[in-house]
Scaffold this motif. Structure first.
Motif, PDB file in Angstrom:
ATOM      1  N   ALA A   1       0.860  -0.999  -0.044  1.00 36.69           N
ATOM      2  CA  ALA A   1      -0.036  -0.015   0.110  1.00 36.69           C
ATOM      3  C   ALA A   1       0.928   1.281  -0.262  1.00 36.69           C
ATOM      4  N   CYS A   2       1.987   1.120   0.755  1.00 37.25           N
ATOM      5  CA  CYS A   2       2.665   2.450   0.750  1.00 37.25           C
ATOM      6  C   CYS A   2       3.638   2.737  -0.558  1.00 37.25           C
ATOM      7  N   ASP A   3       3.901   1.604  -1.113  1.00 40.14           N
ATOM      8  CA  ASP A   3       4.566   1.668  -2.408  1.00 40.14           C
ATOM      9  C   ASP A   3       3.396   2.108  -3.553  1.00 40.14           C
ATOM     10  N   LYS A   4       2.363   1.536  -3.440  1.00 33.34           N
ATOM     11  CA  LYS A   4       1.036   1.871  -4.639  1.00 33.34           C
ATOM     12  C   LYS A   4       0.882   3.440  -4.428  1.00 33.34           C
ATOM     13  N   PHE A   5       0.512   3.760  -3.065  1.00 30.36           N
ATOM     14  CA  PHE A   5       0.072   5.225  -2.771  1.00 30.36           C
ATOM     15  C   PHE A   5       1.139   6.285  -2.155  1.00 30.36           C
TER      16      PHE A   5
ATOM     17  N   ASP B   1      -0.860  16.372   7.685  1.00 26.14           N
ATOM     18  CA  ASP B   1      -1.063  15.197   6.839  1.00 26.14           C
ATOM     19  C   ASP B   1       0.139  14.314   6.721  1.00 26.14           C
ATOM     20  N   THR B   2       0.024  13.212   6.810  1.00 28.48           N
ATOM     21  CA  THR B   2       1.216  12.420   6.644  1.00 28.48           C
ATOM     22  C   THR B   2       1.156  11.266   5.506  1.00 28.48           C
ATOM     23  N   THR B   3       1.982  11.313   4.698  1.00 30.30           N
ATOM     24  CA  THR B   3       1.638  10.644   3.295  1.00 30.30           C
ATOM     25  C   THR B   3       2.005   8.922   3.379  1.00 30.30           C
ATOM     26  N   PHE B   4       1.713   8.096   2.757  1.00 28.28           N
ATOM     27  CA  PHE B   4       2.038   7.008   2.783  1.00 28.28           C
ATOM     28  C   PHE B   4       3.388   6.583   2.728  1.00 28.28           C
TER      29      PHE B   4
ATOM     30  N   GLU C   1     -10.684   3.414  -4.792  1.00 25.79           N
ATOM     31  CA  GLU C   1      -9.494   3.371  -4.507  1.00 25.79           C
ATOM     32  C   GLU C   1      -8.737   4.771  -4.521  1.00 25.79           C
ATOM     33  N   GLY C   2      -7.876   4.876  -3.487  1.00 20.21           N
ATOM     34  CA  GLY C   2      -6.999   6.265  -3.545  1.00 20.21           C
ATOM     35  C   GLY C   2      -7.459   7.417  -3.394  1.00 20.21           C
ATOM     36  N   HIS C   3      -9.106   7.618  -3.006  1.00 21.47           N
ATOM     37  CA  HIS C   3      -9.626   8.714  -2.996  1.00 21.47           C
ATOM     38  C   HIS C   3     -10.440   9.191  -1.945  1.00 21.47           C
ATOM     39  N   ASP C   4     -10.928   8.147  -1.004  1.00 24.98           N
ATOM     40  CA  ASP C   4     -11.717   7.855   0.060  1.00 24.98           C
ATOM     41  C   ASP C   4     -11.220   8.705   1.410  1.00 24.98           C
ATOM     42  N   VAL C   5     -11.881   9.452   1.998  1.00 26.25           N
ATOM     43  CA  VAL C   5     -11.433   9.959   3.108  1.00 26.25           C
ATOM     44  C   VAL C   5     -12.449   9.809   4.338  1.00 26.25           C
ATOM     45  N   PHE C   6     -11.795   9.160   5.289  1.00 29.44           N
ATOM     46  CA  PHE C   6     -12.608   8.340   6.305  1.00 29.44           C
ATOM     47  C   PHE C   6     -12.357   8.826   7.877  1.00 29.44           C
ATOM     48  N   VAL C   7     -13.283   9.350   8.423  1.00 31.35           N
ATOM     49  CA  VAL C   7     -13.357  10.038   9.569  1.00 31.35           C
ATOM     50  C   VAL C   7     -13.209   8.849  10.819  1.00 31.35           C
ATOM     51  N   ALA C   8     -12.252   8.973  11.533  1.00 31.79           N
ATOM     52  CA  ALA C   8     -11.888   7.852  12.452  1.00 31.79           C
ATOM     53  C   ALA C   8     -11.882   8.484  14.056  1.00 31.79           C
ATOM     54  N   PRO C   9     -13.284   8.715  14.502  1.00 30.07           N
ATOM     55  CA  PRO C   9     -13.327   9.043  15.856  1.00 30.07           C
ATOM     56  C   PRO C   9     -13.271   7.788  16.996  1.00 30.07           C
ATOM     57  N   LEU C  10     -13.539   6.739  16.430  1.00 33.74           N
ATOM     58  CA  LEU C  10     -13.578   5.795  17.488  1.00 33.74           C
ATOM     59  C   LEU C  10     -12.065   5.131  17.662  1.00 33.74           C
ATOM     60  N   PRO C  11     -11.883   4.798  18.824  1.00 30.59           N
ATOM     61  CA  PRO C  11     -10.135   4.540  19.206  1.00 30.59           C
ATOM     62  C   PRO C  11      -9.806   3.562  18.461  1.00 30.59           C
ATOM     63  N   ILE C  12      -8.377   3.659  17.982  1.00 29.82           N
ATOM     64  CA  ILE C  12      -7.926   2.856  16.974  1.00 29.82           C
ATOM     65  C   ILE C  12      -7.106   1.425  17.831  1.00 29.82           C
ATOM     66  N   TYR C  13      -7.189   1.707  19.041  1.00 25.26           N
ATOM     67  CA  TYR C  13      -6.701   0.630  19.994  1.00 25.26           C
ATOM     68  C   TYR C  13      -7.925  -0.623  20.075  1.00 25.26           C
TER      69      TYR C  13
ATOM     70  N   TYR D   1      -9.075   0.492   5.194  1.00 25.32           N
ATOM     71  CA  TYR D   1      -8.908   1.704   4.207  1.00 25.32           C
ATOM     72  C   TYR D   1      -7.374   2.100   4.065  1.00 25.32           C
ATOM     73  N   PHE D   2      -6.616   1.617   4.863  1.00 22.43           N
ATOM     74  CA  PHE D   2      -5.315   1.756   4.474  1.00 22.43           C
ATOM     75  C   PHE D   2      -4.946   1.153   3.004  1.00 22.43           C
ATOM     76  N   GLU D   3      -5.206  -0.094   3.061  1.00 25.91           N
ATOM     77  CA  GLU D   3      -4.870  -1.212   1.934  1.00 25.91           C
ATOM     78  C   GLU D   3      -5.363  -0.386   0.679  1.00 25.91           C
ATOM     79  N   SER D   4      -6.498   0.220   0.865  1.00 23.03           N
ATOM     80  CA  SER D   4      -7.267   0.969  -0.370  1.00 23.03           C
ATOM     81  C   SER D   4      -6.832   2.131  -0.808  1.00 23.03           C
ATOM     82  N   GLY D   5      -5.642   2.690   0.004  1.00 17.85           N
ATOM     83  CA  GLY D   5      -5.014   4.192  -0.370  1.00 17.85           C
ATOM     84  C   GLY D   5      -5.820   5.476   0.162  1.00 17.85           C
ATOM     85  N   SER D   6      -6.737   5.114   1.128  1.00 21.00           N
ATOM     86  CA  SER D   6      -7.435   5.968   1.531  1.00 21.00           C
ATOM     87  C   SER D   6      -6.666   7.053   2.672  1.00 21.00           C
TER      88      SER D   6
END
Length: 534
Positions: free
Chosen positions: A24-28, A40-43, A225-237, A249-254
Motif C-alpha cells: 500500500a505504501c508503495d502503490k499510494f 497530513d502524513t503520506t503513505f 481506491e486512492g480517493h476516500d477520506v474516512f473519519v476515525a473518531p473511535l479509538p484505534i486501539y 482503508y489503508f490497503e485501499s489508499g484512503s
C-alpha cells in the motif's frame, strides 16, 4: 445487485499484514494516509517512519520476533507508526486502552508478558508503580504534538526514550525485513473484561487479512481506491477501528482522519469541516450526540457514501436521525475482539433496521441452545461463529478457550440472537444482560429501542434489579433531552408509552432520570455500572 461484490473470498492476495502495509505504501506513496491535529502524513512517510521504528526495535533493544510490545496511545499518527513498526519487526502488538488504571495496566502487561511500551507522555505518572511490577523494561514516550513540534517530556522514576529519539536512532540502522506467514501471531486484542479480568484474543496475520477482505467485499460499492477520506473518531486501539482504518482503508489508499478526542464534539465537527469526508464509523451515542449539534447539521455530506455502526446496538431512533441529518444510511454490523472483529454487516443501502445484516463471506453463524444444539429458524439462542477471522484462542488460557469453542470449531459469542429465513441475524441481547421476570426472558435492547423513540428521551439504559416477587424487575435509567419540570408526570408519560409498545412484564417497573450515563472510552453505555449502583 448481489449482497457482496465478489462471490469468493481471496485469502492469498497478501502473504501477511507486513506485505499489505508495504505494498500500500508503495502503490499510494504520495497520497495522504493519515491526517491528525492539522498535519497530513503520506503513505511514503508512514513507510519510512514505521521502518525506522522497526529498525530501532531490531538493533537497539533486546527484543526478538514474537515478543509483545504494548501501545497505549489515543488516535494520533504515532499510534500508526508504532503499530506498523512493531508488526514489521515481527513482534506482537498489544493494544492498550489509554484510560486504564494501574490495576488494569498491571494485569494486561503481566498477562501478555509485554516487554516494551509505547505510551502518551501525559500518562507517564500512571506508570510509576506499574513498570516495576510488570515485565515492561522499555518505555517509549510521546507527546501528542511531537510530530508537529517536539515537546518536553515529564521526568519519571524509570528510564524512558522519546518517540522522536527512537525514529532518529532507527534511521541509522538497516531494517531487516521479516516475512511472517498467515499463521503467525500479530496481536493480542484484550476483551473488555465485562465478566472478570480481560483476556487476550490471539489474532494472527491470516485473521486480519481475511476480515479485511470480507468487509471490503461487503462495502466495495462505496469505495473509490486512492480517493476516500474516512473519519476515525473511535479509538484505534479497539479492534473495530483498527480493522477499518489501519487495515481496510489503508490497503485501499484512503486517508484516515484521526480524531484524538471524540468527546470534544466541537473539535470533531471542526475537523470534519476541513476534509471532504466520504466515510464515517461510529456508534449509537456518537450518532445521536452529533445530530443534535447545529454545526454538524450544516456540514457538507454530499460526498458521503458510507456510515458504519458497530460496538453496541444501533437504535432505530439513532439510525433514522442520522439518515435524516446526513442523507446517508447507516450500515450496522456486528463483531467481537475474538473475530477480528466483523462477523456480519448490512450491505450499504440495504440496511434492515434492527438487524446486524448477513454474515460476511466465508463465515458460518449458528444459533445454539444451552447444549450447543442448533435451534429452529426464528428462535432465540446463542450466536456461534466459524470462519477464517476467528481467533486462535485466548492467550495462555486453554481452559477459557475450551469454554467458548464447540467441538466442531464454532466460537460461542455470548450474544443472544435470532436468524431469519433469508439469512439475516438480529441481536436480542448479551447473554449476561438478559433479565428474567417471573420466568420470562426480557432483553434490555428491545426496551431501550422503544424508549429511544420517545420524543423526551435522549439516551437510556435498561438493567435488571432484584425483586422479591418476580425474581428480577426491569429498571430504566434515562437522560432527558430537556430537564423536566415535573418528574413524576414525566415518569408516568414514559411508562404509559412503554405500555402501548411492550407486553406488561417488559414495561420498566422503575424509571430513574440522570444527567449522564456511564460509558466506556469507546462510547458504549456500561450497564454493569448501573447494575452495581442498583
Amino acid at each position: 445487485m448481489p449482497y457482496d461484490a465478489d462471490s469468493t473470498l481471496d485469502l492469498h492476495q497478501y502473504t501477511s499484514i507486513v506485505d499489505l502495509i508495504e505494498k500500500a505504501c508503495d502503490k499510494f506513496a504520495d497520497n495522504t494516509a493519515y491526517a491528525c491535529l492539522g498535519k497530513d502524513t503520506t503513505f511514503k512517510e508512514i513507510e519510512r517512519d514505521s521502518r525506522h521504528f522497526a529498525a530501532y526495535l531490531q538493533h537497539c533493544t533486546h527484543l526478538q520476533p514474537g515478543d509483545r510490545v504494548a501501545v497505549q496511545l489515543p488516535n494520533i499518527t504515532q499510534f500508526v507508526i508504532a503499530a506498523y513498526g512493531i508488526i514489521r519487526a515481527g513482534m506482537v502488538l498489544v493494544n492498550t486502552n489509554p484510560m486504564y488504571t494501574e490495576r488494569e495496566l498491571t494485569h494486561q502487561y503481566n498477562d501478555s508478558g509485554a516487554k516494551a511500551l509505547v505510551v502518551l507522555s501525559d500518562l507517564l505518572p500512571t506508570l510509576t508503580n506499574v513498570v516495576n511490577n510488570t515485565t515492561v523494561d522499555l518505555v517509549i514516550a510521546t507527546h501528542a504534538m511531537d510530530l508537529i513540534q517536539p515537546q518536553p517530556q515529564a521526568d519519571t522514576p524509570f528510564s524512558k526514550i522519546t518517540f522522536l529519539d527512537v525514529l532518529a536512532q532507527g534511521a541509522k540502522f538497516q531494517y531487516q525485513a521479516v516475512k511472517p506467514t498467515h499463521a503467525d501471531l500479530i496481536a493480542l486484542q484484550y476483551t473488555g473484561g465485562t465478566t472478570g479480568l480481560s483476556k487476550g484474543a490471539m489474532l494472527n496475520h491470516g485473521n486480519l487479512l481475511a476480515n479485511s477482505a470480507q468487509v471490503k467485499s461487503r462495502v466495495a460499492s462505496t469505495m473509490t481506491e486512492g480517493h476516500d477520506v474516512f473519519v476515525a473518531p473511535l479509538p484505534i486501539y479497539h479492534i473495530y477501528a483498527f480493522m477499518v482504518n489501519l487495515v481496510l482503508y489503508f490497503e485501499s489508499g484512503s486517508c484516515s482522519v484521526l480524531i484524538p478526542n471524540p468527546r470534544d464534539i466541537n473539535g470533531l465537527i471542526n475537523t470534519m469541516k476541513a476534509y471532504p469526508f466520504t466515510g464515517f464509523a461510529g456508534l449509537n451515542t456518537l450518532f445521536v450526540g452529533l445530530c443534535h449539534q447545529p454545526e454538524f447539521k450544516a456540514l457538507d455530506f454530499s460526498r458521503m457514501t458510507i456510515t458504519i455502526s458497530g460496538g453496541t446496538a444501533l437504535t432505530s431512533a439513532a439510525a433514522n436521525l442520522w439518515q435524516q441529518t446526513t442523507g446517508c444510511m447507516i450500515s450496522e454490523g456486528y463483531g467481537l475482539s475474538e473475530t477480528s472483529p466483523v462477523v456480519s454487516l448490512n450491505a450499504p443501502g440495504y440496511q434492515r433496521l434492527g438487524s446486524i445484516g448477513k454474515p460476511v463471506l466465508g463465515t458460518e453463524v449458528r444459533v445454539l441452545d444451552m447444549d450447543d444444539n442448533e435451534v429452529p429458524v426464528g428462535q432465540a439462542g446463542e450466536l456461534a461463529v466459524r470462519g477464517p477471522q476467528v481467533m486462535q484462542g485466548y492467550w495462555n488460557k486453554p481452559g477459557e478457550t475450551a469454554n467458548v469453542m464447540t467441538k466442531d470449531g464454532f466460537f460461542k459469542t455470548g450474544d443472544i440472537g435470532v436468524a431469519s429465513e433469508d439469512g439475516y441475524h438480529t441481536i436480542v441481547d448479551r447473554k449476561k444482560d438478559m433479565i428474567i421476570v417471573s420466568g420470562f426472558n426480557v432483553y434490555p435492547n428491545e426496551i431501550e429501542d422503544v424508549l429511544s423513540t420517545h420524543e423526551l428521551v435522549l439516551e437510556c439504559a435498561v438493567v435488571g434489579v432484584e425483586d422479591e416477587h418476580s425474581g428480577e424487575a426491569v429498571k430504566a435509567v434515562i437522560v432527558l433531552k430537556q430537564p423536566s419540570t415535573d418528574i413524576d408526570e414525566t415518569r408516568q408519560i414514559i411508562k404509559d408509552y412503554c405500555r402501548s409498545q411492550l407486553t406488561a412484564y417488559k414495561v420498566p417497573r422503575i424509571i430513574e432520570f440522570t444527567e449522564q450515563l456511564p460509558k466506556s472510552t469507546v462510547g458504549k453505555i456500561l450497564r454493569r455500572e448501573l447494575r452495581k449502583l442498583a
